[in-house]
Design an enzyme around this catalytic site. Structure first.
Site, PDB file in Angstrom:
ATOM      1  N   TYR A  48       0.845  -1.201   0.000  1.00 38.08           N
ATOM      2  CA  TYR A  48       0.000   0.000   0.000  1.00 38.08           C
ATOM      3  C   TYR A  48       0.879   1.250   0.000  1.00 38.08           C
ATOM      4  CZ  TYR A  48      -2.860   3.778   1.820  1.00 38.08           C
ATOM      5  OH  TYR A  48      -3.453   5.004   1.999  1.00 38.08           O
ATOM      6  N   SER A 130      -3.004  15.109   6.040  1.00 38.32           N
ATOM      7  CA  SER A 130      -3.920  14.772   4.941  1.00 38.32           C
ATOM      8  C   SER A 130      -5.374  14.811   5.398  1.00 38.32           C
ATOM      9  CB  SER A 130      -3.590  13.351   4.460  1.00 38.32           C
ATOM     10  OG  SER A 130      -4.644  12.831   3.699  1.00 38.32           O
ATOM     11  N   TYR A 156      -8.945  17.757   0.073  1.00 39.11           N
ATOM     12  CA  TYR A 156      -9.583  17.259  -1.141  1.00 39.11           C
ATOM     13  C   TYR A 156     -10.911  18.004  -1.249  1.00 39.11           C
ATOM     14  CZ  TYR A 156      -6.438  13.230  -1.464  1.00 39.11           C
ATOM     15  OH  TYR A 156      -5.336  12.424  -1.606  1.00 39.11           O
ATOM     16  N   ARG A 191      -4.544   1.298  -8.035  1.00 36.65           N
ATOM     17  CA  ARG A 191      -3.287   0.697  -7.553  1.00 36.65           C
ATOM     18  C   ARG A 191      -3.464  -0.812  -7.544  1.00 36.65           C
ATOM     19  NH1 ARG A 191      -3.853   5.216  -3.249  1.00 36.65           N
ATOM     20  NH2 ARG A 191      -3.877   6.874  -4.792  1.00 36.65           N
ATOM     21  N   LYS A 274      -1.543  21.263  -5.125  1.00 36.97           N
ATOM     22  CA  LYS A 274      -0.679  20.071  -5.173  1.00 36.97           C
ATOM     23  C   LYS A 274      -1.122  19.162  -6.312  1.00 36.97           C
ATOM     24  CE  LYS A 274       0.907  16.210  -2.317  1.00 36.97           C
ATOM     25  NZ  LYS A 274       0.262  14.952  -2.679  1.00 36.97           N
ATOM     26  N   HIS A 298       1.707  12.566  -6.940  1.00 40.61           N
ATOM     27  CA  HIS A 298       1.171  11.740  -5.862  1.00 40.61           C
ATOM     28  C   HIS A 298       2.081  10.525  -5.648  1.00 40.61           C
ATOM     29  CE1 HIS A 298      -2.946  12.181  -3.990  1.00 40.61           C
ATOM     30  NE2 HIS A 298      -2.579  11.063  -3.391  1.00 40.61           N
ATOM     31  N   ARG A 301       0.971   7.518  -7.716  1.00 37.79           N
ATOM     32  CA  ARG A 301      -0.193   6.758  -7.243  1.00 37.79           C
ATOM     33  C   ARG A 301      -1.482   7.154  -7.938  1.00 37.79           C
ATOM     34  NH1 ARG A 301       1.143   4.552  -2.215  1.00 37.79           N
ATOM     35  NH2 ARG A 301      -0.880   4.742  -1.219  1.00 37.79           N
ATOM     36  N   GLY A 352       7.305  11.611   0.851  1.00 38.81           N
ATOM     37  CA  GLY A 352       6.165  10.843   1.364  1.00 38.81           C
ATOM     38  C   GLY A 352       6.660   9.508   1.916  1.00 38.81           C
ATOM     39  N   ARG A 353       6.890   8.558   1.013  1.00 47.60           N
ATOM     40  CA  ARG A 353       7.270   7.209   1.453  1.00 47.60           C
ATOM     41  C   ARG A 353       8.474   7.190   2.399  1.00 47.60           C
ATOM     42  NH1 ARG A 353       5.843   6.858  -3.821  1.00 47.60           N
ATOM     43  NH2 ARG A 353       4.102   5.487  -4.367  1.00 47.60           N
TER      44      ARG A 353
HETATM   45  C1  FNR Z   1       0.261   9.572  -0.358  1.00 49.89           C
HETATM   46  N1  FNR Z   1       0.065  10.812  -0.943  1.00 49.89           N
HETATM   47  C2  FNR Z   1      -1.039  11.557  -0.597  1.00 49.89           C
HETATM   48  N2  FNR Z   1      -1.211  12.805  -1.110  1.00 49.89           N
HETATM   49  C3  FNR Z   1      -2.257  13.575  -0.749  1.00 49.89           C
HETATM   50  O1  FNR Z   1      -2.376  14.718  -1.227  1.00 49.89           O
HETATM   51  N3  FNR Z   1      -3.179  13.094   0.140  1.00 49.89           N
HETATM   52  C4  FNR Z   1      -3.088  11.853   0.690  1.00 49.89           C
HETATM   53  O2  FNR Z   1      -3.919  11.464   1.496  1.00 49.89           O
HETATM   54  C5  FNR Z   1      -1.996  11.045   0.295  1.00 49.89           C
HETATM   55  N4  FNR Z   1      -1.857   9.779   0.794  1.00 49.89           N
HETATM   56  C6  FNR Z   1      -0.719   9.053   0.515  1.00 49.89           C
HETATM   57  C7  FNR Z   1      -0.545   7.805   1.125  1.00 49.89           C
HETATM   58  C8  FNR Z   1       0.630   7.098   0.905  1.00 49.89           C
HETATM   59  C9  FNR Z   1       0.828   5.767   1.563  1.00 49.89           C
HETATM   60  C10 FNR Z   1       1.628   7.629   0.054  1.00 49.89           C
HETATM   61  C11 FNR Z   1       2.915   6.879  -0.196  1.00 49.89           C
HETATM   62  C12 FNR Z   1       1.432   8.848  -0.569  1.00 49.89           C
HETATM   63  C13 FNR Z   1       1.082  11.383  -1.839  1.00 49.89           C
HETATM   64  C14 FNR Z   1       2.135  12.141  -1.031  1.00 49.89           C
HETATM   65  O3  FNR Z   1       1.599  13.333  -0.500  1.00 49.89           O
HETATM   66  C15 FNR Z   1       3.327  12.549  -1.906  1.00 49.89           C
HETATM   67  O4  FNR Z   1       2.881  13.310  -2.995  1.00 49.89           O
HETATM   68  C16 FNR Z   1       4.126  11.360  -2.422  1.00 49.89           C
HETATM   69  O5  FNR Z   1       4.248  10.357  -1.441  1.00 49.89           O
HETATM   70  C17 FNR Z   1       5.511  11.834  -2.833  1.00 49.89           C
HETATM   71  O6  FNR Z   1       6.236  10.829  -3.427  1.00 49.89           O
HETATM   72  P1  FNR Z   1       7.314   9.906  -2.659  1.00 49.89           P
HETATM   73  O7  FNR Z   1       8.148  10.801  -1.764  1.00 49.89           O
HETATM   74  O8  FNR Z   1       6.521   8.918  -1.875  1.00 49.89           O
HETATM   75  O9  FNR Z   1       8.069   9.296  -3.775  1.00 49.89           O
END
Ligand code: FNR
Length: 428
Positions: A48, A130, A156, A191, A274, A298, A301, A352-353
């Protein structure tokens, strides 16, 4: 050598510190933190966090896009006391780095959002909560330690505009400084890993997950001992309720620039968009009174096959001028990625991750470990590049950066590929 001398060389080192500290000491890179997280999480939860949409092409190119850039350092420039401080829309930070919003963070670790926000506060960097968080915006604002963070709220725009307006006013009255409107979720991305794993949120105890308990007992113990997992910003009797399907159903494909204008009218603080914004959208946002853009796909994602956000930095900067906020995420895995983004014209990066993996590996301590690691990498990169501050890095970026395109490129004649790498100056 005498035996006594040889014995002196053998100094058995007994492990010190807690298991968590020992685990973190063994993590020297973001990749190590990911490996640690993989060993601790049930595979569906790891996927996830780790996975992307559809064929995961955006996910893949997010990191490789950063790796195409190469530096040409400048030497003999006295880099004895580098200043790594960044600036986020008028507020200074210790590093040009922030934590991006991630939904349902307590599913990764019971310490969840407050732990990530506390680490952000301690290291003086921003934290974005978030809409889909498992801690409500009120609880985060009141959480000891987390209350001191530069808190942003990611919104959102939902089908139920009353609910959206309610969230904006809750963010306002709870001291969130920046409102970040995510504009890349007209519908939910697909996903496939989650679909194949049958992931539900909260994770259900199916036969598969029961088998998992044996291999990941600490994860399940932590979840069972922790607070109930829920989408804490939405009451269960509100539209969307507490399930992922209910919430995803609330994404509104009709959202448009008029909605944004209304948000601008009601929100008194800084406003950021964003999503994967090109120069035209960024200029339109600027004209509407938005303060900055957070270039992002994102983390791969949502829409697959998007341009890597790092490649949007230079064209967007050229379009919006010097003083408009430009932040970028998706694929930042090393302090040198932060340096690259700034040299291209960004104000700062988000991750993020990486902070989720760090949270899994070591809770709040793990997140602190990540920030120290990225700070060290970023500082060393600045020094070896011959720059003394973040402002200087941004100003001199075009002289220091070159784009390396390792991909096989086609010539005019099909079947004949040019295999040698091409070097291209960004000034061209
Ligand atoms: C996210 N991201 C995300 N973005 C957002 O605007 N609202 C959200 O609720 C979430 N939820 C979310 C959950 C998980 C598990 C991940 C991995 C990511 C996207 C996040 O804000 C961000 O844009 C990315 O994670 C950036 O990329 P990297 O750093 O993970 O490569």
């Amino acid at each position: 050598m005498k035996i006594s001398d040889a014995l002196e060389l053998i100094s058995p080192r007994l492990p010190t510190g807690t298991l968590r500290q020992r685990r973190l000491r063994a993590c020297h890179t973001v990749k190590d933190l990911r490996t640690a997280a993989r060993s601790l999480l049930p595979s569906a939860v790891f996927d996830y966090v780790d996975g992307g949409a559809d064929q995961e092409l955006s996910l893949e190119t997010n990191t490789s896009a950063f790796e195409r850039y190469r530096y040409l350092p400048q030497v003999l420039r006295d880099v004895g006391s580098p200043d790594t401080s960044g600036n986020f829309l008028g507020r200074p930070a210790a590093l040009p780095l922030g934590f991006a919003p991630t939904g349902y963070t307590r599913m990764m670790h019971p310490e969840g959002e407050p732990a990530a926000a506390r680490a952000a506060a301690e290291h003086r960097i921003p934290y974005v909560l978030s809409t889909m968080a498992s801690t409500s915006l009120e609880d985060l604002a009141a959480a000891p330690g987390a209350d001191a963070a530069d808190r942003w709220f990611q919104l959102y725009v939902w089908k139920d505009r009353e609910l959206t307006r309610g969230m904006v006013s809750r963010a306002q009255s709870n001291g969130y400084r920046v409102l970040e409107v995510a504009v890349d979720t007209a519908v939910s991305g697909k996903r496939l890993r989650d679909v194949r794993n049958g992931l539900t949120i909260p994770p259900a105890l199916t036969l598969g997950s029961l088998l998992d308990i044996a291999s990941r007992p600490n994860y399940w113990m932590g979840m069972l001992r922790g607070e109930k997992l829920e989408f804490a910003n939405v009451r269960s009797d509100e539209p969307g309720g507490h399930t992922i399907e209910g919430i995803s159903d609330q994404f509104d494909p009709t959202v448009n620039w008029e909605d944004l204008a209304r948000i601008r009218d009601t929100w008194n603080g800084s406003l950021v968009l964003k999503g994967p914004l090109g120069p035209e959208d960024a200029m339109r946002a600027q004209a509407l009174g938005v303060d900055g853009v957070h270039l992002s796909n994102h983390g791969g994602r949502q829409l697959d096959r998007t341009v890597a956000p790092v490649d949007l930095v230079a064209p967007v900067r050229a379009a919006v001028g010097d003083s408009f906020g430009i932040f970028v995420d998706s694929g930042v895995r090393h302090g040198s990625d932060i340096a690259t983004a700034i040299a291209l014209g960004a104000d700062a990066c988000f991750v993020g991750r990486p902070y989720l993996w760090a949270l899994v590996a070591g809770g709040e301590e793990g997140v602190g470990h990540l920030v120290r690691m990225l700070t060290e990498e970023f500082t060393r990169t600045m020094q070896l590049l011959g720059v003394g501050s973040v402002q200087e890095l941004r100003a001199r970026g075009p002289e220091l950066l070159h784009c390396h395109e390792p991909a096989v490129m086609r010539t005019d004649r099909p079947g004949q590929e040019r295999k040698s790498p091409r070097w291209m100056s960004l000034n061209n």
